[in-house]
Design a protein around this motif. Structure first.
Motif, mmCIF file in Angstrom:
data_model
loop_
_atom_site.group_PDB
_atom_site.id
_atom_site.type_symbol
_atom_site.label_atom_id
_atom_site.label_comp_id
_atom_site.label_asym_id
_atom_site.label_seq_id
_atom_site.Cartn_x
_atom_site.Cartn_y
_atom_site.Cartn_z
ATOM 1 N N ASP A 77 42.989 34.756 33.738
ATOM 2 C CA ASP A 77 41.564 35.354 34.844
ATOM 3 C C ASP A 77 40.473 34.390 34.507
ATOM 4 O OD1 ASP A 77 39.860 36.521 36.549
ATOM 5 O OD2 ASP A 77 40.020 38.446 35.522
ATOM 6 N N PRO A 78 40.310 33.531 35.232
ATOM 7 C CA PRO A 78 38.981 32.347 34.743
ATOM 8 C C PRO A 78 37.971 33.263 35.100
ATOM 9 C CG PRO A 78 40.999 31.213 35.864
ATOM 10 C CD PRO A 78 41.202 32.639 35.974
ATOM 11 N N SER A 79 37.841 33.945 35.919
ATOM 12 C CA SER A 79 36.505 34.510 36.329
ATOM 13 C C SER A 79 35.945 35.431 34.996
ATOM 14 C CB SER A 79 36.747 35.751 37.264
ATOM 15 O OG SER A 79 37.403 36.967 37.035
ATOM 16 N N LEU A 80 36.459 35.630 34.056
ATOM 17 C CA LEU A 80 35.934 36.422 33.057
ATOM 18 C C LEU A 80 34.803 35.331 32.212
ATOM 19 C CD1 LEU A 80 39.003 37.598 31.020
ATOM 20 C CD2 LEU A 80 36.959 38.971 31.886
ATOM 21 N N LEU A 81 34.948 33.924 32.432
ATOM 22 C CA LEU A 81 33.695 32.981 32.140
ATOM 23 C C LEU A 81 32.444 33.448 32.736
ATOM 24 C CD1 LEU A 81 35.579 29.638 31.061
ATOM 25 C CD2 LEU A 81 34.411 31.172 29.865
ATOM 26 N N HIS A 82 32.476 33.625 33.976
ATOM 27 C CA HIS A 82 31.604 33.784 34.804
ATOM 28 C C HIS A 82 30.917 35.301 34.464
ATOM 29 C CE1 HIS A 82 32.156 30.315 37.266
ATOM 30 N NE2 HIS A 82 33.353 30.670 37.598
ATOM 31 N N ALA A 83 31.794 36.121 34.039
ATOM 32 C CA ALA A 83 31.521 37.620 33.585
ATOM 33 C C ALA A 83 30.709 37.565 32.376
ATOM 34 C CB ALA A 83 32.625 38.482 33.731
ATOM 35 N N LEU A 84 30.981 36.431 31.687
ATOM 36 C CA LEU A 84 30.393 36.404 30.069
ATOM 37 C C LEU A 84 28.918 35.822 30.253
ATOM 38 C CD1 LEU A 84 30.410 36.207 27.070
ATOM 39 C CD2 LEU A 84 31.253 33.793 27.548
ATOM 40 N N ASP A 85 28.799 35.053 31.451
ATOM 41 C CA ASP A 85 27.444 34.506 31.553
ATOM 42 C C ASP A 85 26.423 35.631 31.886
ATOM 43 O OD1 ASP A 85 28.246 32.080 30.874
ATOM 44 O OD2 ASP A 85 28.341 31.444 32.907
ATOM 45 N N ALA A 86 26.746 36.657 32.662
ATOM 46 C CA ALA A 86 26.097 37.980 33.206
ATOM 47 C C ALA A 86 26.071 38.857 32.290
ATOM 48 C CB ALA A 86 26.632 38.219 34.525
#
Length: 275
Positions: A77-86
């Motif tokens: 789930d690559p979207s986890l990297l964007h979630a990390l930023d926030a």
């Protein structure tokens, strides 16, 4: 308010994950237990996935409000990297750093974890399953080695040396072609250069005084957040070659982690000037 981070408990969790899920599989993998992700040198094994699941369960107990970002979770789930930023609070994990070594039966791999609080690395841990000790740091609290007994010793980086006498680890696999062609001939300026194929052990070497610098590209957070903080807290200097600070939001670029600001500038000048 900064959350309380129980690094000793997190270190125990990494140790237990290694004992239960990683070490029993070392030199005991079938062909079906090893799979390619993006290439023949980018692998995942049953140990990576089982250890990450084990660590994720433990993190839910220790830090229930934290976002869990594991290397294998991001692969799914690559979207986890964007979630990390926030995220206000996150735990970032590499369950087996040095998977290619592990899969080949080479005894050079590590388990890495960092805790990120509102975009800043607050704690970092690198556990060596075979040596059975953990290097760890909390921001502003120094870096130390934690033994199985719980005893801790302080970590300090090496004093500066001229590059002609220095040891450096240079991971050039992901250098752009132009940069690779420029830098590789310049490695002769360094006394000893190596590549462990395991950032965790290279950072351990640096933080304990065994090297003057390490260089990396492809800055995935599970590979570098823990080691960068441990290096800094052991007295070292870390930054991207453009002079900017390294943060959990960085994915691209080239990073130098060094035993001192003097060693950082020496490596940058010798290897990357005009490159």
């Amino acid at each position: 308010m900064t959350p309380t981070i129980d690094v000793a408990r997190l270190a125990d969790l990494l140790r237990e994950a290694a004992r239960r899920e990683i070490l029993p599989r070392f030199r005991n993998l079938s062909e079906a237990d090893i799979r390619e992700k993006t290439s023949a040198t980018d692998l995942v094994t049953e140990a990576d996935e089982a250890a990450e699941r084990f660590i994720a369960r433990g993190c839910r107990e220790i830090m229930p409000d934290a976002l869990f970002v594991g290397e294998e979770s991001v692969a799914a789930d690559p979207s986890l990297l964007h979630a990390l930023d926030a995220a206000d609070l996150a735990v970032v994990v590499d369950p087996v750093d040095g998977t290619a070594n592990f899969a080949a039966g080479v005894p050079l791999f590590a388990v890495m974890m960092s805790v990120v609080v509102r975009g800043e690395t607050a704690a970092g841990l690198i556990y060596d399953p075979l040596g059975d000790d953990c290097m760890l740091a909390e921001r502003g609290g120094g870096a130390r080695r934690r033994l199985p007994s719980g005893e801790e010793t302080t970590l300090r980086v090496a004093p500066p040396l001229p590059l002609s006498a220095a040891v450096g680890c240079v991971s050039y696999t992901y250098f752009p072609g132009v940069l690779k062609r420029a830098v590789l001939p310049r490695l002769e300026r360094v006394k000893v250069t190596g590549n462990y194929r395991c950032a965790g052990h290279e950072y351990r070497l640096l933080a304990s005084g065994g090297a003057q610098f390490c260089v990396y590209s492809k800055l995935m957070p599970w590979d570098h957040l823990a080691g960068a903080l441990i290096t800094e807290e052991a007295g070292g200097h870390v930054g991207k070659i453009d002079g900017s600070a390294y943060t959990p939001r960085d994915r691209e670029g080239t990073l130098i982690a060094a035993a001192s600001e003097e060693s950082w500038h020496a490596a940058r000048e010798a290897l990357f000037s005009d490159a």
